[in-house]
Each structure stands twice: as structure tokens, then as C-alpha cells.
Design a protein around this motif. Structure first.
Motif, short mmCIF file in Angstrom:
data_model
loop_
_atom_site.label_atom_id
_atom_site.label_comp_id
_atom_site.label_asym_id
_atom_site.label_seq_id
_atom_site.Cartn_x
_atom_site.Cartn_y
_atom_site.Cartn_z
N LEU A 170 0.83 -1.20 0.00
CA LEU A 170 0.00 0.00 0.00
C LEU A 170 0.87 1.25 0.00
CD1 LEU A 170 -2.80 -1.08 2.51
CD2 LEU A 170 -2.92 -1.00 0.01
N ASP A 171 1.93 1.25 0.79
CA ASP A 171 2.82 2.41 0.84
C ASP A 171 3.52 2.64 -0.49
OD1 ASP A 171 2.13 2.85 3.46
OD2 ASP A 171 3.97 1.99 4.31
N ALA A 172 3.73 1.55 -1.26
CA ALA A 172 4.38 1.68 -2.57
C ALA A 172 3.39 2.04 -3.68
CB ALA A 172 5.08 0.36 -2.92
N GLY A 173 2.11 2.18 -3.33
CA GLY A 173 1.12 2.61 -4.30
C GLY A 173 0.38 1.50 -5.01
N PHE A 174 0.49 0.27 -4.51
CA PHE A 174 -0.22 -0.85 -5.12
C PHE A 174 -1.53 -1.10 -4.39
CE2 PHE A 174 4.19 -1.56 -6.30
CZ PHE A 174 4.07 -1.91 -7.65
N ASP A 175 -2.61 -1.17 -5.15
CA ASP A 175 -3.94 -1.36 -4.58
C ASP A 175 -4.23 -2.85 -4.48
OD1 ASP A 175 -6.43 -0.75 -3.60
OD2 ASP A 175 -7.33 -0.45 -5.57
N GLY A 220 8.99 -3.27 0.33
CA GLY A 220 8.87 -1.96 -0.30
C GLY A 220 9.96 -1.72 -1.34
N ARG A 224 9.38 -1.58 -5.64
CA ARG A 224 9.70 -0.37 -6.39
C ARG A 224 10.76 -0.60 -7.45
NH1 ARG A 224 8.87 1.57 -1.01
NH2 ARG A 224 7.21 3.14 -0.90
#
Length: 225
Positions: A170-175, A220, A224
Motif C-alpha cells: 500500500l505504501d508503494a502505491g499498489f492497490d 517496499g 519499487r
């Protein structure tokens, strides 16, 4: 004259991984091998060496995106033997290029993660589940701890690592919460006869908190790359 202060030495890694390359059906594929040696108990959801027991190595092997073998446990055992790993161990597989791995440590806990995120989603899905052979894709997480854990704490550490994985995604932008085939392995030292076992590994326990932070950073970083 002022005495010079020697630089701090980096901590000795509990989880040094060796990068291996092989040619399989004309495709160049890669693996990560941790030759842990004696003195480890591991818990894993892996297709090879899963469950709880004494293990001496962990192999995280890349396979082709069109992987069709129905005996992944035998395949992993073959790859481990070819790499020089002997005795009982843990075998993981993924379609991701494992050279793009995240490696993090926190207070003595250490984690290595690879992240194949091509097929991802949420764990609670309206789709009906099915008993299918494992397919590559996969986030693989390996954790090493320098202390012994009870069986219950080993299970707790798997839950903690999984929670930290989701937080990292979630912090890396994956839903998503992960992929359908994610696997985890937690290794803890076998206790000496008079050594106390740690009974807790939840995210607010001493070692659980360290596991969570190490996994969060490792996943994370891998997500990325």
C-alpha cells in the motif's frame, strides 16, 4: 593529538544470499540461495520444505512465465542439488527476476523479498477458490532471526510478516494485498539446552516489531524495483 575513531563495521549478515544463473530451455533464469547451515528451525508455506522443521538452506528460484511443470517440488529439489545445497531445505519459486530483491535488517532481524506483481489482488475476493497447482508470479519473503522462537511464535511471525507485506504494498502505491501465490519463510535459531525461547512475535513484541520493520523495508524496496 586526537585519537581517530575507527568506522563502524557493518553488521554480519544473518541472511547472505548467493545469486545464481542457469540456462533452462534456452532461457536465462536466476535464483537466490541462502546456505543457512546447521542450527535453524524454519516455518514456511513453500511448495518444497513447507511446514515447521529443521532446515539448512532456502532457494528462491525464478521460473519462466509459461511455467507448466506439475512437480515444482521436484524441480526445486533438483535446482538446489545443482547449486550445492544438501540436506533439508526450503524451495520457493517466482516468475519475477530475483536479482531485483529487497534486503533489510532491523535490530538483528533480517528480511529478503522478491516481488512479482504482475498478477495481484485482494485476499478476500468474490471469486471462487480452486485447488490449483502453484503458479509463478509471487511475492516471496524470507526472514531470519538470531533468537529461538516457540512454534506459536513462529506462526505469529508469519502473520506479522504478512501484515508488513500488505502495508509495504500500500505504501508503494499498489492497490492490493498481494498475489494469489505469495510465500513466506521465517527462520529462527535452534535453542541451546538452557536458552529461553521467545514466545511472542506479534507486531508489538520485541522481535515481531523488528520482523515487521525489516519485511516492510524489504518488500517496499523490491516492489519499487
Amino acid at each position: 593529538m586526537t585519537a581517530s575513531v575507527p568506522p563502524l563495521r557493518p553488521p554480519i549478515s544473518l541472511l547472505p544470499v548467493q545469486q545464481l544463473t542457469r540456462l533452462e530451455d534456452g532461457e536465462r533464469l536466476h535464483s537466490l540461495l541462502w546456505q543457512a547451515g546447521n542450527g535453524w528451525r524454519m516455518i514456511s508455506s513453500a511448495v518444497l520444505g513447507g511446514g515447521i522443521g529443521v532446515r539448512s538452506w532456502v532457494l528462491n528460484a525464478q521460473v519462466s512465465h509459461g511455467y507448466q511443470r506439475t512437480d515444482p517440488h521436484r524441480h526445486l529439489a533438483e535446482l538446489a542439488r545443482e547449486a550445492g545445497a544438501h540436506g533439508p531445505g526450503v524451495g520457493l519459486m517466482t516468475a519475477a527476476d530475483v536479482r531485483a530483491y529487497g534486503h533489510a535488517h532491523d535490530g538483528g532481524a533480517e528480511a529478503v523479498a522478491t516481488a512479482g506483481l504482475g498478477v495481484r489482488g485482494w485476499a478476500a475476493s468474490p471469486r471462487q477458490g480452486a485447488a490449483l497447482a502453484p503458479t509463478p508470479g509471487t511475492i516471496n519473503i524470507v526472514v531470519a532471526l538470531p533468537v529461538p522462537l516457540t512454534d506459536a511464535a513462529l506462526v505469529n511471525a508469519v502473520a506479522t510478516a504478512t501484515e508488513a507485506k500488505v502495508q509495504a504494498l500500500l505504501d508503494a502505491g499498489f492497490d492490493c494485498s498481494g498475489t494469489p501465490t505469495d510465500a513466506v519463510c521465517v527462520a529462527a535459531r535452534i535453542p541451546d539446552s538452557d536458552e529461553e525461547l521467545h514466545a511472542f512475535a506479534g507486531p508489538r513484541s520485541l522481535w515481531g516489531a523488528r520482523v515487521a520493520r525489516a519485511v516492510h523495508h524489504a518488500v517496499g524496496a523490491a516492489a519499487r524495483l
